[in-house]
Design an enzyme around this catalytic site. Structure first.
Site, PDB file in Angstrom:
ATOM      1  N   GLY A  13       0.946  -1.052   0.143  1.00 31.24           N
ATOM      2  CA  GLY A  13      -0.053   0.529  -0.002  1.00 31.24           C
ATOM      3  C   GLY A  13       0.801   1.153   0.370  1.00 31.24           C
ATOM      4  O   GLY A  13       2.344   1.120   0.709  1.00 31.24           O
ATOM      5  N   GLN A  23       3.296  10.086   0.536  1.00 31.91           N
ATOM      6  CA  GLN A  23       4.637   9.391   0.801  1.00 31.91           C
ATOM      7  C   GLN A  23       5.279   9.677   0.011  1.00 31.91           C
ATOM      8  O   GLN A  23       6.635   8.571  -0.206  1.00 31.91           O
ATOM      9  CB  GLN A  23       4.264   7.605   0.826  1.00 31.91           C
ATOM     10  N   CYS A  52       5.524  -0.160   7.694  1.00 28.68           N
ATOM     11  CA  CYS A  52       5.708   0.822   6.465  1.00 28.68           C
ATOM     12  C   CYS A  52       6.732   0.912   5.371  1.00 28.68           C
ATOM     13  O   CYS A  52       7.820   1.256   6.575  1.00 28.68           O
ATOM     14  CB  CYS A  52       4.701   1.680   7.904  1.00 28.68           C
ATOM     15  N   LEU A  53       6.305   1.416   4.346  1.00 34.84           N
ATOM     16  CA  LEU A  53       7.355   2.279   3.422  1.00 34.84           C
ATOM     17  C   LEU A  53       7.682   3.014   4.528  1.00 34.84           C
ATOM     18  O   LEU A  53       9.316   3.552   3.854  1.00 34.84           O
ATOM     19  CB  LEU A  53       7.398   1.984   2.261  1.00 34.84           C
ATOM     20  N   HIS A 106      -4.518   1.848   7.205  1.00 38.64           N
ATOM     21  CA  HIS A 106      -3.244   2.557   7.421  1.00 38.64           C
ATOM     22  C   HIS A 106      -2.890   3.511   6.521  1.00 38.64           C
ATOM     23  O   HIS A 106      -2.386   4.057   6.970  1.00 38.64           O
ATOM     24  CB  HIS A 106      -2.391   0.953   7.534  1.00 38.64           C
ATOM     25  N   GLU A 107      -3.697   3.130   5.406  1.00 38.58           N
ATOM     26  CA  GLU A 107      -2.908   4.035   4.188  1.00 38.58           C
ATOM     27  C   GLU A 107      -4.301   5.390   4.272  1.00 38.58           C
ATOM     28  O   GLU A 107      -3.271   6.250   4.178  1.00 38.58           O
ATOM     29  CB  GLU A 107      -3.451   3.761   2.744  1.00 38.58           C
ATOM     30  N   HIS A 118      -2.129   7.731   7.005  1.00 40.23           N
ATOM     31  CA  HIS A 118      -1.421   8.736   6.195  1.00 40.23           C
ATOM     32  C   HIS A 118      -1.881   9.951   5.459  1.00 40.23           C
ATOM     33  O   HIS A 118      -1.234  10.754   5.449  1.00 40.23           O
ATOM     34  CB  HIS A 118      -1.061   8.109   4.696  1.00 40.23           C
TER      35      HIS A 118
END
Length: 188
Positions: free
Chosen positions: A46, A51, A113-114, A155-156, A159
């Site tokens: 995701g 991001q 997370c990235l 989660h996304e 952001h």
């Protein structure tokens, strides 16, 4: 298409609240293509536009389930040979997403997370949720989500509000995670 740099903590842009998308145009399509390419290159499932430094309410998700029709692949990790089932891509695009009806029941998943690389922690989130979003043409969709998909979209969507998964941890666990990330960066 291009691979864009994925922002990492403590980049202050990760705390920005994203703006709704108003124009469903070529620029949006290019952003989404770049987001998928960036996410796949980083082995993620995701990614939110913020991001990659774009404060727009856009998410891409691909939980990449196992492909039951594919032949198992042989891998060799450090001399240890084994097989695993290949995954298949099921890319999903969410523009201006909103959660309508989160469940009272919680589910715990170990999240990563990235933007917080190599750090993982258990996070409790509603087990299911109803989500409304637009596609690349601006058409509205609604779907009840559960399991990993429900966790991933929540989660996304965090952001989009400037929230990272580590913000859901206790202060002590968050500090430990950030300290570990700092040590990993120094060792690299």
């Amino acid at each position: 298409m291009a691979i864009r740099e994925i922002l990492e903590v403590p980049d202050p842009r990760l705390k920005v609240v994203s703006e709704p998308v108003a124009a469903f145009d070529g620029e949006l399509k290019t952003l989404v293509e770049d987001m998928f390419e960036s996410m796949y290159a980083a082995n993620g499932i995701g990614l939110a536009a913020i991001q990659v430094g774009v404060p727009k309410r856009v998410l891409v998700i691909d939980i990449q389930p196992e492909d039951p029709d594919a032949e198992p692949e042989v891998c060799d990790h450090g001399g240890h040979q084994h097989t695993h089932q290949p995954t298949k891509n099921e890319p999903r695009i969410f523009v201006n997403p909103e959660i309508l009806d989160p469940a009272d029941e919680l589910a715990t998943y170990q999240e990563g997370c990235l933007s917080v690389p190599d750090i993982y922690a258990d996070v409790d989130r509603p087990a299911t949720c109803r989500v409304r979003w637009q596609d690349l043409e601006g058409n509205v969709h609604e779907e009840q989500m559960e399991g990993l998909m429900a966790t991933c979209i929540q989660h996304e969507m965090d952001h989009l509000e400037g929230i990272l998964f580590i913000d859901h941890l206790s202060r002590l666990k968050r500090q430990m995670a950030l300290k570990k990330l700092q040590k990993l960066r120094q060792a690299a």
